[in-house]
Design a protein around this motif. Structure first.
Motif, short mmCIF file in Angstrom:
data_model
loop_
_atom_site.label_atom_id
_atom_site.label_comp_id
_atom_site.label_asym_id
_atom_site.label_seq_id
_atom_site.Cartn_x
_atom_site.Cartn_y
_atom_site.Cartn_z
N TRP A 84 0.82 -1.22 0.00
CA TRP A 84 0.00 0.00 0.00
C TRP A 84 0.85 1.27 0.00
CZ3 TRP A 84 -3.68 -1.80 4.48
CH2 TRP A 84 -4.59 -2.73 3.97
N SER A 85 2.16 1.14 0.01
CA SER A 85 3.10 2.27 -0.05
C SER A 85 3.02 3.19 1.17
CB SER A 85 2.90 3.08 -1.34
OG SER A 85 3.11 2.26 -2.46
N PHE A 86 2.79 2.65 2.33
CA PHE A 86 2.86 3.44 3.55
C PHE A 86 4.32 3.60 3.97
CE2 PHE A 86 -1.55 1.79 4.25
CZ PHE A 86 -2.17 3.02 4.26
N ASP A 87 4.62 4.65 4.70
CA ASP A 87 5.99 4.91 5.16
C ASP A 87 6.31 4.16 6.45
OD1 ASP A 87 6.52 6.70 3.04
OD2 ASP A 87 5.55 8.31 4.14
N TYR A 88 5.33 4.05 7.34
CA TYR A 88 5.55 3.45 8.65
C TYR A 88 4.44 2.46 8.99
CZ TYR A 88 8.87 7.20 9.49
OH TYR A 88 9.94 8.05 9.40
N ALA A 89 4.80 1.49 9.80
CA ALA A 89 3.83 0.58 10.39
C ALA A 89 3.99 0.67 11.90
CB ALA A 89 4.07 -0.85 9.93
N VAL A 97 7.46 0.91 16.23
CA VAL A 97 7.37 1.76 15.04
C VAL A 97 8.38 1.23 14.03
CG1 VAL A 97 7.62 4.09 14.11
CG2 VAL A 97 6.72 3.75 16.44
N LYS A 98 7.88 0.82 12.85
CA LYS A 98 8.77 0.28 11.83
C LYS A 98 8.76 1.19 10.61
CE LYS A 98 10.03 -3.72 9.19
NZ LYS A 98 10.26 -5.13 9.35
N ASN A 99 9.94 1.64 10.22
CA ASN A 99 10.12 2.42 9.01
C ASN A 99 10.15 1.42 7.86
OD1 ASN A 99 11.44 3.64 6.73
ND2 ASN A 99 12.16 5.27 8.08
N LEU A 100 9.16 1.46 6.99
CA LEU A 100 9.05 0.45 5.95
C LEU A 100 10.05 0.65 4.82
CD1 LEU A 100 5.17 0.18 5.85
CD2 LEU A 100 6.78 -1.38 6.93
N ALA A 101 10.63 1.83 4.69
CA ALA A 101 11.64 2.07 3.67
C ALA A 101 13.00 1.50 4.08
CB ALA A 101 11.77 3.57 3.38
N THR A 102 13.35 1.65 5.35
CA THR A 102 14.68 1.22 5.82
C THR A 102 14.65 -0.11 6.57
OG1 THR A 102 14.50 2.34 7.96
CG2 THR A 102 15.36 3.64 6.10
N GLY A 103 13.47 -0.49 7.05
CA GLY A 103 13.36 -1.70 7.86
C GLY A 103 13.69 -1.48 9.33
#
Length: 70
Positions: free
Chosen positions: A32-37, A52-58
């Motif tokens: 869904w192209s979200f930045d954070y989970a 808090v997970k940054n979905l771009a960097t992991g």
């Protein structure tokens, strides 16, 4: 938590409590192209925290629910 984040404004908040493990849910969120989970499981509930997970960097970090910043 979702209600609190929506009140902050400027955020899209999706609540997903569907069946499936965290890995499957994070994969869907990534599509869904979200930045954070924000992950709120039993352990986090007991400690008053959220993961808090940054979905771009992991990168992920545990933060107190009060004063949450991303």
């Amino acid at each position: 938590l979702a209600s609190d984040l929506r009140r902050l404004g400027g955020l899209t908040v999706v609540w997903d409590d569907l069946a499936g493990g965290p890995g499957a849910q994070l994969k869907k969120i990534g599509a869904w192209s979200f930045d954070y989970a924000l992950i709120l499981g039993d352990d986090e509930m007991a400690k008053g925290t959220v993961m808090v997970k940054n979905l771009a960097t992991g990168e992920q970090k545990e933060q107190a629910r009060d004063g949450l910043s991303i």
